[in-house]
Design an enzyme around this catalytic site. Structure first.
Site, PDB file in Angstrom:
ATOM      1  N   GLU A 206      46.267  -0.029 -74.232  1.00  0.00           N
ATOM      2  CA  GLU A 206      45.719  -0.631 -73.017  1.00  0.00           C
ATOM      3  C   GLU A 206      45.669  -2.149 -73.142  1.00  0.00           C
ATOM      4  O   GLU A 206      46.043  -2.876 -72.215  1.00  0.00           O
ATOM      5  CB  GLU A 206      44.321  -0.071 -72.758  1.00  0.00           C
ATOM      6  CG  GLU A 206      43.741  -0.439 -71.412  1.00  0.00           C
ATOM      7  CD  GLU A 206      42.419   0.243 -71.133  1.00  0.00           C
ATOM      8  OE1 GLU A 206      41.809  -0.083 -70.099  1.00  0.00           O
ATOM      9  OE2 GLU A 206      41.979   1.087 -71.946  1.00  0.00           O
ATOM     10  N   GLY A 234      35.217  -0.414 -66.816  1.00  0.00           N
ATOM     11  CA  GLY A 234      33.913   0.202 -66.670  1.00  0.00           C
ATOM     12  C   GLY A 234      33.349   0.718 -67.978  1.00  0.00           C
ATOM     13  O   GLY A 234      32.156   0.593 -68.247  1.00  0.00           O
ATOM     14  N   GLY A 235      34.226   1.302 -68.827  1.00  0.00           N
ATOM     15  CA  GLY A 235      33.762   1.894 -70.075  1.00  0.00           C
ATOM     16  C   GLY A 235      34.061   1.076 -71.309  1.00  0.00           C
ATOM     17  O   GLY A 235      33.402   1.228 -72.340  1.00  0.00           O
ATOM     18  N   SER A 236      35.070   0.205 -71.229  1.00  0.00           N
ATOM     19  CA  SER A 236      35.463  -0.583 -72.404  1.00  0.00           C
ATOM     20  C   SER A 236      35.993  -1.931 -71.956  1.00  0.00           C
ATOM     21  O   SER A 236      36.251  -2.172 -70.769  1.00  0.00           O
ATOM     22  CB  SER A 236      36.537   0.162 -73.204  1.00  0.00           C
ATOM     23  OG  SER A 236      37.708   0.337 -72.417  1.00  0.00           O
ATOM     24  N   THR A 237      36.147  -2.828 -72.918  1.00  0.00           N
ATOM     25  CA  THR A 237      36.757  -4.128 -72.640  1.00  0.00           C
ATOM     26  C   THR A 237      37.775  -4.415 -73.728  1.00  0.00           C
ATOM     27  O   THR A 237      37.571  -4.062 -74.892  1.00  0.00           O
ATOM     28  CB  THR A 237      35.690  -5.248 -72.567  1.00  0.00           C
ATOM     29  OG1 THR A 237      36.321  -6.471 -72.183  1.00  0.00           O
ATOM     30  CG2 THR A 237      34.982  -5.455 -73.899  1.00  0.00           C
ATOM     31  N   GLN A 238      38.897  -5.036 -73.344  1.00  0.00           N
ATOM     32  CA  GLN A 238      39.977  -5.319 -74.291  1.00  0.00           C
ATOM     33  C   GLN A 238      40.179  -6.830 -74.441  1.00  0.00           C
ATOM     34  O   GLN A 238      40.108  -7.579 -73.461  1.00  0.00           O
ATOM     35  CB  GLN A 238      41.294  -4.688 -73.833  1.00  0.00           C
ATOM     36  CG  GLN A 238      41.354  -3.183 -73.958  1.00  0.00           C
ATOM     37  CD  GLN A 238      40.566  -2.486 -72.861  1.00  0.00           C
ATOM     38  OE1 GLN A 238      40.604  -2.899 -71.699  1.00  0.00           O
ATOM     39  NE2 GLN A 238      39.856  -1.424 -73.215  1.00  0.00           N
TER      40      GLN A 238
END
Length: 465
Positions: A206, A234-238
């Site tokens: 991702e 919403g659930g994670s950040t990259q």
């Protein structure tokens, strides 16, 4: 016996005939010199056309990102069209992105020509207890893709669905039930579907695909100063960037990956997906702190006291959120105690930012998804043009919003404060560091889906031959 005068007369007569024949090829009113001039002009025109065609071919070989050259190539039939369909099954919604590429016959490179973007809410994870509805939501998106792509291209168009943090956070059995109903749907699809076309996406992919998309659209892939990509879901950040100093690489050894950016070049990039640090996951962490897992009526110090029993759905659970009176404000002027909220968020963010991207601050930064959306909704940047702001701007706007009662944006105080903490304390960016915020570049959505589409069309022999 023929006299000399007779011979001269005959020669003159033949010369007259030649002149008459040549004159017959001239337009009325033209001269021999004018005809010669027209011939030279035609020869010069042929030379110019030849040079243009040579430069066109050379230009396509050297730089197929040039839109003018690609337009000419398309008109002259030097490319073919290729399509890909990617379904982004995110935590808050599912999106279909269908892409039309022009593939150059000269060097086989792909140039993005058109795209379709459609979204349906809620996300797949919201159908954890009703998988059939999940399949219906995806079917409606695939119908949009079918309308976008010519029928004769359906069978040669790859179709993939990649689920992100929303499904990563579900129990394994529920996530698999959702994926299986989508797999059944895909087996009946008119598109080209591989055995692994439906899956939960690895956070590393991702991040890499998002980074590729940003730099592809900015035209920076082949340059030495690619932009860093920050994606807040919403659930994670990259966080993904290409370290410019070779000495930095050992610091991130476990998180470095080779990315192929063209036929002859690969570069090393750092990427990491911080699961649980997406905006909605962070809200849940902070809002429910100190409460039992079964409790759904919640008060939060990061919500303005005028908010009472506001419905918020997370992970298929409905919460009633109210603001918590900090004791500081008067009844006539309710505000959030910003320092309390700030410290609460820091306590949840800091332990999860591992590894810390120390050298991120050295790069031009492109941020998107919730970074962009919250900046738009709070008036930080123009909704159509996007913009560039500093890290400090998020902190100042957060303080302003937290001190202003706003029934229409009940969670904006938390969201902006969280983003400022993530950028400043979490990622180590200084107050004056500039962030470029995007939703689209040249009319194309910023999404990992573009990088994914490009990857399958260039790496799978059945599509790139």
């Amino acid at each position: 016996m023929t006299s000399t005068n007779d011979v001269r007369k005959r020669r003159l007569s033949r010369d007259d005939e030649k002149t008459s024949v040549n004159a017959a090829h001239l337009r009325p009113g033209t001269s021999v010199s004018a005809n010669l001039s027209a011939g030279l002009k035609f020869s010069f025109l042929c030379l110019v056309v030849s040079v243009i065609l040579f430069l066109l071919g050379l230009g396509l070989y050297i730089d197929t990102t040039n839109p003018f050259l690609m337009h000419l190539a398309s008109k002259l039939g030097y490319d073919k069209q290729q399509y890909a369909v990617i379904v982004d099954a995110g935590s808050t919604g599912s999106r279909v992105l269908a892409y039309k590429f022009n593939r150059s016959f000269i060097d086989n490179k792909l140039i993005l020509a058109e795209e379709l973007f459609k979204e349906r809410k809620p996300g797949l994870s919201s159908f954890a207890d009703n998988p059939e509805k999940a399949a219906l939501s995806i079917k409606l998106l695939l119908d949009e893709a079918k309308a976008f792509i010519p029928k004769e291209k359906w069978s040669s168009t790859p179709l993939l669905l990649k689920a992100t943090a929303g499904l990563r956070l579900l129990p394994h059995s529920k996530a698999e039930n959702l994926l299986n109903v989508v797999r059944d749907l895909f087996t009946k699809s008119v598109f080209s579907v591989d055995i692994d076309a439906v899956e939960i996406m690895d956070g590393t992919d991702e991040g890499i695909f998002s980074w590729f998309t940003v730099n592809f659209l900015l035209g920076r892939l082949s340059k030495s100063n690619q932009a860093a990509a920050l994606d807040l879901g919403g659930g994670s950040t990259q966080v993904t960037f290409a370290p410019t100093d070779p000495e930095q690489v050992p610091l991130y050894e476990k998180y470095m990956h080779e990315v192929k950016i063209n036929v002859n070049k690969e570069i090393n990039v750092f990427t990491h997906s911080y699961l649980g640090l997406g905006l909605m996951a962070a809200r849940h962490e902070v809002f429910t702190k100190g409460y039992n897992p079964e409790e759904t009526n919640i008060e939060s110090a990061c919500v303005n006291p005028i908010i009472s029993n506001r419905t918020w759905l997370y992970n298929n659970i409905e919460y009633k959120i109210s603001g918590k009176d900090s004791g500081k404000p008067s009844q006539e002027n309710p505000v959030v105690d910003f320092d309390i909220c700030l410290d609460l968020i820091k306590s949840k963010v800091m332990p999860k930012v591992k590894p810390k991207p120390f050298s991120l601050k050295q790069h031009t930064i492109a941020a998107f998804s919730y970074y962009f959306e919250r900046a738009i909704e709070s008036g930080l940047i123009d909704p159509f043009q996007g913009g560039e702001i500093t890290v400090e701007s998020f902190r100042k706007k957060a303080l302003e919003v937290c001190q202003t009662p706003n029934d229409e944006q009940p969670f904006m105080c938390f969201d902006l404060t969280y983003i400022s903490v993530l950028l400043r304390e979490g990622f180590g960016l200084g107050d004056k560091k500039k962030i470029k915020l995007y939703k689209k570049i040249d009319g194309h959505e910023i999404s990992w889906a573009l990088g994914c589409a490009y990857n399958i069309l260039t790496s799978d022999d059945k599509y790139n031959s």
